[in-house]
Write an enzyme that holds these catalytic residues in place. Structure first.
Site, mmCIF file in Angstrom:
data_model
loop_
_atom_site.group_PDB
_atom_site.id
_atom_site.type_symbol
_atom_site.label_atom_id
_atom_site.label_comp_id
_atom_site.label_asym_id
_atom_site.label_seq_id
_atom_site.Cartn_x
_atom_site.Cartn_y
_atom_site.Cartn_z
ATOM 1 N N PRO A 2 54.227 44.629 -13.741
ATOM 2 C CA PRO A 2 53.893 43.596 -12.748
ATOM 3 C C PRO A 2 54.923 42.466 -12.747
ATOM 4 C CG PRO A 2 52.042 44.047 -14.225
ATOM 5 C CD PRO A 2 53.256 44.694 -14.824
ATOM 6 N N GLU A 3 55.575 42.283 -11.623
ATOM 7 C CA GLU A 3 56.465 41.141 -11.443
ATOM 8 C C GLU A 3 55.796 40.181 -10.461
ATOM 9 O OE1 GLU A 3 60.513 42.208 -10.645
ATOM 10 O OE2 GLU A 3 60.660 43.484 -12.404
ATOM 11 N N LYS A 59 54.716 34.767 -12.793
ATOM 12 C CA LYS A 59 53.889 35.923 -13.088
ATOM 13 C C LYS A 59 52.544 35.539 -13.697
ATOM 14 C CE LYS A 59 57.774 37.889 -14.931
ATOM 15 N NZ LYS A 59 58.563 38.911 -15.624
ATOM 16 N N ARG A 263 67.916 43.332 -21.141
ATOM 17 C CA ARG A 263 67.284 44.275 -20.220
ATOM 18 C C ARG A 263 68.312 45.180 -19.556
ATOM 19 N NH1 ARG A 263 62.208 42.799 -18.715
ATOM 20 N NH2 ARG A 263 62.144 44.962 -18.074
#
Ligand SMILES: [Zn+2]
Length: 273
Positions: A2-3, A59, A263
């Site tokens: 979920p972003e 978020k 990342r």
């Protein structure tokens, strides 16, 4: 994962609980309650409260609750904020409905095993958080001030300050993903955004020219709202090429895969400079 765009979809789903009164707090997973919260405290604070609104900062999904006391108006403690963090695999279910894409009508029974937290309402419906990997969290009165401005509403000068324009030597992508600086840009959205803006994710954030900064700001807003309209952070133009042998959808150049800000990062060595 979920972003911002997924959490915004959850927020819209959560609008369905505004005006409803909490009959019961269901907190079967103590690990999921964070910042000192435990099941008894959550029950005390939320049972009988009415959800008065939903908000989102990056978020973090926020539910405003009001204890609805007959006597007072500004009694301290009458208003609480419930903070929901979705981690890597969390999602929200309201009255059996899931907020994002093809999960919309997932069978209810199948999902029940992963419930981490829930509110049952006096009208019989409920709101539940499900999270197979348990990296999300539920907090009471989360420290909202620690988050940077939301990615969808940050101003050009706010963006400049957040990424350390003129100062920072950190890679631009790492700065964009730092939730304390700008709230809501996740890994996929960051790659999509920098690809669209033609900026190398590894460039020092402080070294962007004024024109590049304006371009970044413009693409930040359009990318986030595009992804939202399309239904998720995995719906970017670059997404299908995030793989070994992937090429730039703009110019056909083989993409470079690196680790930036911890990342996995894909970028085009030709047009991202
Ligand atoms: Zn390219």
């Amino acid at each position: 994962m979920p972003e911002l765009v997924e959490v915004e979809a959850y927020r819209r789903l959560a609008e369905g609980v505004v005006g409803r009164r909490v009959a019961e707090v269901v907190a079967p997973d103590a690990w999921y309650l964070k910042r000192g919260l435990d099941a008894a405290t959550a029950e005390d604070a939320l049972t009988g409260a009415t959800v008065t609104g939903t908000r989102r900062i990056g978020k973090l999904l926020l539910l405003d609750l009001d204890l609805d006391l007959d006597f007072d108006l500004d009694f301290d403690g009458a208003r609480r904020v419930l903070g929901l963090r979705f981690g890597m695999s969390g999602r929200l279910v309201v009255d059996g409905q899931v907020g994002v894409g093809d999960l919309m009508y997932a069978p209810r029974l199948l999902l029940d095993k992963r419930d981490r937290f829930g509110l049952r309402f006096e009208d019989g419906g409920d709101m539940r958080m499900q999270d197979p990997r348990r990296l999300g969290a539920v907090e009471l009165d989360p420290p909202e001030a620690r988050l940077g401005p939301d990615a969808l509403s940050v101003t050009p000068s706010g963006l400049a300050a957040a990424i350390g324009h003129g100062r920072s030597t950190a890679p631009i992508k790492a700065r964009l993903m730092d939730q304390g600086r700008i709230a809501g840009v996740g890994n996929l959205a960051a790659d999509e955004l920098l690809w669209r803006a033609g900026l190398d994710p590894a460039r020092p954030a402080g070294g962007l020219s004024a024109a590049e900064l304006r371009r970044l700001h413009r693409h930040l807003r359009t990318t986030m709202s595009d992804l939202m309209e399309r239904g998720g952070s995995h719906e970017g133009d670059l997404m299908a090429e995030r793989r070994v042998g992937g090429v730039c959808p703009k110019d056909g150049t083989p993409l470079v895969r690196r680790t930036i800000g911890g990342r996995t990062t894909f970028s085009c060595p030709k047009h991202q400079t």
